[in-house]
Each structure stands twice: as structure tokens, then as C-alpha cells.
Design a protein around this motif. Sequence first.
Motif, PDB file in Angstrom:
ATOM      1  N   LEU A  43     -28.080  17.436 -12.698  1.00  0.00           N
ATOM      2  CA  LEU A  43     -28.099  15.980 -12.815  1.00  0.00           C
ATOM      3  C   LEU A  43     -28.445  15.525 -14.220  1.00  0.00           C
ATOM      4  O   LEU A  43     -28.429  14.330 -14.486  1.00  0.00           O
ATOM      5  N   GLU A  44     -28.777  16.449 -15.071  1.00  0.00           N
ATOM      6  CA  GLU A  44     -29.219  16.130 -16.416  1.00  0.00           C
ATOM      7  C   GLU A  44     -28.323  16.864 -17.406  1.00  0.00           C
ATOM      8  O   GLU A  44     -27.961  18.025 -17.187  1.00  0.00           O
ATOM      9  N   ARG A  67     -28.773  12.148  -7.158  1.00  0.00           N
ATOM     10  CA  ARG A  67     -27.761  13.170  -7.400  1.00  0.00           C
ATOM     11  C   ARG A  67     -26.513  12.602  -8.047  1.00  0.00           C
ATOM     12  O   ARG A  67     -25.425  13.107  -7.861  1.00  0.00           O
ATOM     13  N   GLY A  68     -26.629  11.508  -8.769  1.00  0.00           N
ATOM     14  CA  GLY A  68     -25.459  10.965  -9.442  1.00  0.00           C
ATOM     15  C   GLY A  68     -24.940   9.739  -8.727  1.00  0.00           C
ATOM     16  O   GLY A  68     -25.619   9.110  -7.923  1.00  0.00           O
ATOM     17  N   ALA A  69     -23.695   9.392  -8.993  1.00  0.00           N
ATOM     18  CA  ALA A  69     -23.111   8.183  -8.426  1.00  0.00           C
ATOM     19  C   ALA A  69     -22.709   8.403  -6.978  1.00  0.00           C
ATOM     20  O   ALA A  69     -22.688   9.506  -6.462  1.00  0.00           O
ATOM     21  N   VAL A  70     -22.381   7.303  -6.311  1.00  0.00           N
ATOM     22  CA  VAL A  70     -21.888   7.387  -4.938  1.00  0.00           C
ATOM     23  C   VAL A  70     -20.570   8.157  -4.932  1.00  0.00           C
ATOM     24  O   VAL A  70     -19.731   7.956  -5.806  1.00  0.00           O
ATOM     25  N   PRO A  71     -20.363   9.054  -3.984  1.00  0.00           N
ATOM     26  CA  PRO A  71     -19.119   9.832  -3.959  1.00  0.00           C
ATOM     27  C   PRO A  71     -17.887   8.937  -3.897  1.00  0.00           C
ATOM     28  O   PRO A  71     -17.862   7.943  -3.183  1.00  0.00           O
ATOM     29  N   LEU A  79     -36.789  21.718  -3.017  1.00  0.00           N
ATOM     30  CA  LEU A  79     -37.181  21.302  -4.365  1.00  0.00           C
ATOM     31  C   LEU A  79     -37.782  19.911  -4.261  1.00  0.00           C
ATOM     32  O   LEU A  79     -37.096  18.958  -3.860  1.00  0.00           O
ATOM     33  N   LEU A  80     -39.056  19.787  -4.605  1.00  0.00           N
ATOM     34  CA  LEU A  80     -39.765  18.522  -4.422  1.00  0.00           C
ATOM     35  C   LEU A  80     -40.462  18.138  -5.714  1.00  0.00           C
ATOM     36  O   LEU A  80     -41.161  18.959  -6.331  1.00  0.00           O
ATOM     37  N   LEU A  94     -36.287  20.074 -12.796  1.00  0.00           N
ATOM     38  CA  LEU A  94     -35.653  19.989 -11.475  1.00  0.00           C
ATOM     39  C   LEU A  94     -34.257  19.377 -11.580  1.00  0.00           C
ATOM     40  O   LEU A  94     -33.308  19.837 -10.936  1.00  0.00           O
ATOM     41  N   ARG A  95     -34.108  18.344 -12.372  1.00  0.00           N
ATOM     42  CA  ARG A  95     -32.809  17.694 -12.501  1.00  0.00           C
ATOM     43  C   ARG A  95     -31.800  18.605 -13.205  1.00  0.00           C
ATOM     44  O   ARG A  95     -30.609  18.560 -12.904  1.00  0.00           O
TER      45      ARG A  95
END
Length: 568
Positions: free
Chosen positions: A52-53, A399-403, A151-152, A46-47
Motif C-alpha cells: 500500500l506504500e 488497501r487502496g481505492a474502491v475496486p 497484521l494489526l 505494515l503498509r
Amino acid sequence: MLQAIGLTSTPRRDRPPAVDDLTFEAPPGAVTALVGPEGSGKTTALRLMLELEPGRGLTYFRGRPLRRIAQPAHEIGVVLGDVPGHPSRTVRGQLRMLAAGAGVPASRADEVIRAVGLGGLEGRRTGTLPRGAERRLALAAALLGEPHALLLDGPGAGLAPAERVRLHALLRAHADAGGTVLYTTRDPQDAARNADRVVALDGGRLVGEQPVADFARTRLRPRVAVRTPHAARLAAAVAQEARAARRPVEVVTEDGVLLVYGGDCAQVGDTAFRLGVPVHRLVEETGAPAAEAGGAPGPVPPTGERRGARRPVRSPLRPLRYELRRVLGVPSTALVAAAALAVSAVLAVLLGRGGTALPVALAAWPDLLPLPPAALGAGLLGALSFGEEYRYPALAAGRGAVPRRLALLLAKLAVAAVLALLLAVLAAGADLAALRLFYGPELTPVPDNWIPMAVSWLGLTVGCAWAGVLGAGVFRAAAAGVAAVLFVPVAFVPLLRQVTSGPAVRSAAGLPARLRELAGPRWSPSLDRWFTGVLEAAARPAGVALALMLTVLLCAYVLTGLRRKARW
């Protein structure tokens, strides 16, 4: 249609990749289950799909890769892990804040609350929700943008049976409406009951992709589930009768339930009746994967392009509305403001008793404090604006870092400035009221130079708030933002005074007069007073130091954001 092509994760420390050349499809109008034991690579898959990966491969959502989707929240709803966000925020406040981030009306939050069955819990703090309500809240957040694909990751883990039934009913309704649903599970029975298609993983590789009927027929064994208080006695009798009749039967116990492979309800029921064993539950179902069901891995597809570790997350589509809902949705904002006003009023009364000058008493700024309480409160509120984003990530959960986009930064600076101005005005008003209450109006006359004093006071609080915002944004912690605020009076101002105290320093004292000559009659006396006040405030060491500090922090914020963007 969701298509994953050649997903391969980057191996770490000489280990094989968690996902290796995974290719499958999840069609619209159907629920697809990604099944495999723990460690089989389901979450990593999923990532990888969400970029994200680190790894290789491509994922298409209705024919478009994720990076080419302008508004991902309107195409993909994601549930990874627990509910993101501050635990003190209410359910409705959390969803309305996320709605502003997704660019949808606030009324959409109430719609998804009703859709997932959270009615009556709108005012409940998210940190106090039971497990089932938490999962429904996570699903509600995923549904905010009315996405086509869901996507869960393990949505039914830890839920009671009734909660799992409700959850899968919601997923089924989304698929029946034409959407795509992909979820992961370790339980093959769960997939057999609730999915339309099953994608089986083992060791990060594809071992089967088939309709659920074929999966249940070829990869699961029928079994009889029995719940009885005398499980051991019944198990021994069933096994003994099977050996006598030369029938292949396997009897195991899982979580207090007796599972009989190779028998049927009639045989097990007759045995229990002969023994006089009470039976509380007796049902035929499909069980764990058969030992002989292996299956060859699927064909190895081309791996596609290589991706970086993380994909930068887009800013909120309505950043100002998002920031306002973020600030006003937690009790810390009101608590910090109330504490700053209370401490300021108390210090003002104590300073007024000692005959301190009125400006110092109004600011409640004794020599023992590096900054007045209102400025410290404004700096703390500014530091929390980014500090809470990193501590309780809601925008970019999973989903990664803060925008680190300009729109979000400007929104935070604007809201922090407004809060700082309100706090400065309220603090001055509260201090003045306290001084008049204790010492009478004759001790609080309005000074002649009130304009530069007001400009200096407002500039100090706004500057501290901005220093907190930028410091926390650069160093990713609220404590770093507060440290940036305190660095100005503790270290920067003394250093600047030493630099500017030499005899060769030039003065710009005649600048207002020269500007008056250039502007002519258009230069009014009121404008002259305000401009002189601004210059006097800016020329003070604290003002210069704060301006320099803000410039350095802003440059650091921009440079770190560009560097991360280039690396991603």
C-alpha cells in the motif's frame, strides 16, 4: 512464516525513508511485536508489506508474495486504523456484508461475533460502539476469512486494561492454533508481556530481532511501579536513601505512577512504611528501554523489486450478495424510497386537481421539476451505491481505492435496476391510488397507449439509476452521481432537441412494419405493440439523451479503471 525482505519506503521531499532496508521474520505459532517509538516506521512497514506504500522490498506469506495470493482474505487478516464501513450499519450487517466480500458463508459472521466477545451487540450500530467493542469488531472482520496471518497496527491503543487483556488473549489463541500474529506497539512493556518475539525499530531501521526473554533482559530495565497519593513525598525519600547508601536509583513519574529504577519492592515498601505513606499498588516489572541499549542496525539486505503506490484491490468474491447486503443494511435506502413515494403521491394529487393529463399525473412530473420524484430517488440510490463506498470504505479499508472491477460494477447496476423498477412500479401504484382516492375512478381511465408509456416510465427510472451509479463511480462521490442524473434533463435534452429539430432528420417510423415483413407469421401482435412502445420511448429526446449519457459514463468508467490498473 511471514518474511519481510529489504522493505524500503520511497522518501518524500528530500527526507530519509520512513523505513530503510527492513528485514525480519514472524514465525507461525508465535506472536511477534513490532516495537518502536512514534515515528519509527511501524505503520509504514505494515503498509509496505501489504503493498500500500510506494517503495521497494518483498514480503512472503508462507512463501508467496501478496500479488500471487488468489484470495488474500483467506491468507491475511488486517487491522489498520478504525473500523471501516457505514456507521449506521449493524455489527451483524457489517460482518455479513464483508463475509460476502470474502466469499465465506454468512454464518461465519456469527462465529466471529462469538469468538471476539461481541455477543449481545449484534444489532448495535457500529457508529455507537465503545472503543473496546470497535477494536473487537475490527478483529472480527480480519478473522472472517479464517486467515493464517494477522497484521494489526496498534490494536491495544486507547483500550482499557481489561480490554487489552481480552484482545491479547484472542491473538494468543490464534497463534496457539498455528497462525502468525504480527502487531505494532509503542510500549516495550506490552511487547514483553504479550509477545513471543520482538522486532525493534528506530528511525525506520532494524535495531533488534530477538525472543522476548532476551529482549526483556538486554533492552529493558527492571523497575518498581508504585501507586500512592503521596508520590512526590515518597519519591524524595527513596532518592535520599539511595544517595545515602550510594545506590544508583532513578525515580520518575508517569501517568501518576511512581517508577523506581534500580530498587526493589522490599526497599521501596520499607521506605513507605517508615514514612507512613499509604501504598495502593507495589509491583516489580520491566520498564522502558535502557538509555544505553542501542544496538547496531541489522545487515542491509538486497532491496528486491520496486512497487507502485498502491495495489488494486480485488472485487468481492460474491459481488451480488455483497451489494444486496450493502444496500439493505443501511437506513438510507428505505428513507430515500419512502420520501420519493410520498412526494410523488402528493404531486400526483396536486396535478390531478388542475386537470393535468393522466400520464403526467401518474408520473408526478410537473414542469418545474427536471425529473419525477421516482426517477430522482432511483438516481440518488444509484449514486449512493458508489458514493458510500468512497465515503465509508469497507471493501478496501486501508488497501487502496474502491475496486473498479467489472463484477462489482455489474452487481451494482443490477441491484440499482431492480430498485429502480420497484420504485417506479410502487410510485405509479401509489399515485394511481391517491388519484382514485381523491377524485374517483372515473378520472383515471387506462389509456390506449399504456405499453409505450410503461416502457418509457420504467426505462427512465432505470436509466437514472444507472447514471447515478456510473457518475458516482467515475467521479468518486454521490453528489457527482446526482449531478450526472440531473445533467440529462437540464442540459442534454435541450441540446439534443436543437440538433434533431432540423429538416434533414430522417425517421425510422416504418421499422416495425419492415421487421414484421421479415419475421412473417412469427411476429405476433403483442410483440408488435411492445416493440413499437420500446421504439417510441427510445426515440424521445429524453431517452436518446439518457442512452448517450450512460454510454459516455460507461466509457469513462472503463477508461479510468484501466488507467489506474496500468499505473498500479
